[in-house]
Design a protein around this motif. Structure first.
Motif, PDB file in Angstrom:
ATOM      1  N   UNK A 122      -4.072   3.955  -5.431  1.00  0.00           N
ATOM      2  CA  UNK A 122      -3.781   3.664  -4.040  1.00  0.00           C
ATOM      3  C   UNK A 122      -2.384   3.071  -3.911  1.00  0.00           C
ATOM      4  N   UNK A 123      -1.748   3.380  -2.833  1.00  0.00           N
ATOM      5  CA  UNK A 123      -0.450   2.784  -2.526  1.00  0.00           C
ATOM      6  C   UNK A 123      -0.457   2.331  -1.066  1.00  0.00           C
ATOM      7  N   UNK A 124       0.677   1.899  -0.608  1.00  0.00           N
ATOM      8  CA  UNK A 124       0.745   1.341   0.746  1.00  0.00           C
ATOM      9  C   UNK A 124       0.528   2.374   1.844  1.00  0.00           C
ATOM     10  N   UNK A 125       0.611   3.658   1.509  1.00  0.00           N
ATOM     11  CA  UNK A 125       0.437   4.694   2.526  1.00  0.00           C
ATOM     12  C   UNK A 125      -0.955   5.319   2.508  1.00  0.00           C
ATOM     13  N   UNK A 126      -1.843   4.832   1.663  1.00  0.00           N
ATOM     14  CA  UNK A 126      -3.205   5.365   1.610  1.00  0.00           C
ATOM     15  C   UNK A 126      -3.961   4.989   2.879  1.00  0.00           C
ATOM     16  N   UNK A 127      -4.564   5.971   3.552  1.00  0.00           N
ATOM     17  CA  UNK A 127      -5.302   5.679   4.792  1.00  0.00           C
ATOM     18  C   UNK A 127      -6.637   5.011   4.466  1.00  0.00           C
ATOM     19  N   UNK A 128      -6.740   3.713   4.751  1.00  0.00           N
ATOM     20  CA  UNK A 128      -7.907   2.936   4.353  1.00  0.00           C
ATOM     21  C   UNK A 128      -8.718   2.381   5.511  1.00  0.00           C
ATOM     22  N   UNK A 129      -8.058   1.968   6.566  1.00  0.00           N
ATOM     23  CA  UNK A 129      -8.702   1.139   7.581  1.00  0.00           C
ATOM     24  C   UNK A 129      -9.056   1.923   8.831  1.00  0.00           C
ATOM     25  N   UNK A 130     -10.276   1.695   9.335  1.00  0.00           N
ATOM     26  CA  UNK A 130     -10.643   2.229  10.647  1.00  0.00           C
ATOM     27  C   UNK A 130      -9.909   1.388  11.689  1.00  0.00           C
ATOM     28  N   UNK A 131      -9.902   1.851  12.911  1.00  0.00           N
ATOM     29  CA  UNK A 131      -9.097   1.218  13.950  1.00  0.00           C
ATOM     30  C   UNK A 131      -9.482  -0.242  14.191  1.00  0.00           C
ATOM     31  N   UNK A 132     -10.767  -0.570  14.123  1.00  0.00           N
ATOM     32  CA  UNK A 132     -11.182  -1.954  14.394  1.00  0.00           C
ATOM     33  C   UNK A 132     -10.656  -2.907  13.321  1.00  0.00           C
TER      34      UNK A 132
ATOM     35  N   UNK B 278     -11.404  13.675  13.103  1.00  0.00           N
ATOM     36  CA  UNK B 278     -10.343  13.227  14.028  1.00  0.00           C
ATOM     37  C   UNK B 278     -10.307  11.722  14.281  1.00  0.00           C
ATOM     38  N   UNK B 279     -11.024  10.921  13.501  1.00  0.00           N
ATOM     39  CA  UNK B 279     -10.921   9.471  13.695  1.00  0.00           C
ATOM     40  C   UNK B 279      -9.684   8.955  12.965  1.00  0.00           C
ATOM     41  N   UNK B 280      -9.142   7.871  13.452  1.00  0.00           N
ATOM     42  CA  UNK B 280      -7.904   7.311  12.909  1.00  0.00           C
ATOM     43  C   UNK B 280      -8.191   6.528  11.626  1.00  0.00           C
ATOM     44  N   UNK B 281      -7.254   6.628  10.671  1.00  0.00           N
ATOM     45  CA  UNK B 281      -7.308   5.829   9.448  1.00  0.00           C
ATOM     46  C   UNK B 281      -5.905   5.248   9.217  1.00  0.00           C
ATOM     47  N   UNK B 282      -5.854   3.923   9.234  1.00  0.00           N
ATOM     48  CA  UNK B 282      -4.589   3.215   9.113  1.00  0.00           C
ATOM     49  C   UNK B 282      -4.348   2.800   7.667  1.00  0.00           C
ATOM     50  N   UNK B 283      -3.101   2.860   7.246  1.00  0.00           N
ATOM     51  CA  UNK B 283      -2.699   2.403   5.916  1.00  0.00           C
ATOM     52  C   UNK B 283      -2.185   0.969   6.016  1.00  0.00           C
ATOM     53  N   UNK B 284      -1.965   0.373   4.858  1.00  0.00           N
ATOM     54  CA  UNK B 284      -1.388  -0.978   4.851  1.00  0.00           C
ATOM     55  C   UNK B 284       0.015  -0.949   5.449  1.00  0.00           C
ATOM     56  N   UNK B 285       0.739   0.127   5.214  1.00  0.00           N
ATOM     57  CA  UNK B 285       2.076   0.270   5.813  1.00  0.00           C
ATOM     58  C   UNK B 285       1.988   0.283   7.333  1.00  0.00           C
ATOM     59  N   UNK B 286       0.974   0.985   7.862  1.00  0.00           N
ATOM     60  CA  UNK B 286       0.759   1.009   9.319  1.00  0.00           C
ATOM     61  C   UNK B 286       0.475  -0.392   9.852  1.00  0.00           C
ATOM     62  N   UNK B 287      -0.345  -1.159   9.131  1.00  0.00           N
ATOM     63  CA  UNK B 287      -0.684  -2.515   9.566  1.00  0.00           C
ATOM     64  C   UNK B 287       0.565  -3.396   9.573  1.00  0.00           C
TER      65      UNK B 287
END
Length: 138
Positions: free
Chosen positions: A1-11, A41-50
């Motif tokens: 995993x790196x900082x661009x891995x999509x990990x988090x749901x929107x909440x 089609x659900x969003x997945x945020x990475x640590x970089x996005x956060x």
């Protein structure tokens, strides 16, 4: 995993960024932060996005408009790309200098000047013989 891995749901991303999930949806719509999407089609945020969302919140609290924030983010991405390119070019230059046949080295000349030499050669030293004769005083 790196900082661009999509990990988090929107909440979870919203909680980590200290924002409401609706704010994240709005930022996605206007293109400030574009998370990856799953097959459903659900969003997945990475640590970089956060981290980017936190920066947006900070800039917004300092009074920067959304258009200004967009420009700041674009410029930061550009700076990151340019830094990466500089690192690549520095590595290429270092490889070239090490692998180039006949590369140059520098030495001090007899008068203290800097002399450029081919690798494996030495500075030529003055070894001329000078004969001293006293002047005839008559």
């Amino acid at each position: 995993m790196d900082e661009t891995s999509p990990l988090f749901v929107i909440s979870i991303a919203a909680e980590l960024a200290g924002m409401h999930p609706q704010t994240l949806r709005q930022y996605d719509r206007i293109g400030l932060v574009s998370p990856r999407r799953t097959a459903g089609k659900s969003r997945r945020y990475s640590m970089r996005d956060v981290v980017q969302l936190r920066l947006i919140a900070q800039l917004s609290s300092e009074g920067v408009s959304l258009e200004g924030i967009r420009r700041v983010l674009e410029l930061e991405d550009e700076v990151g790309s340019l830094r990466e390119r500089v690192r690549e070019l520095e590595a290429m230059l270092a490889d070239e200098m090490l692998n180039r046949p006949g590369r140059r080295v520098f030495a001090a000349g007899s008068a203290g000047e800097v002399v450029s030499l081919r690798a494996g050669t030495r500075v030529r030293r003055e070894n001329a013989v000078v004969v001293w004769r006293p002047l005839d005083r008559e």
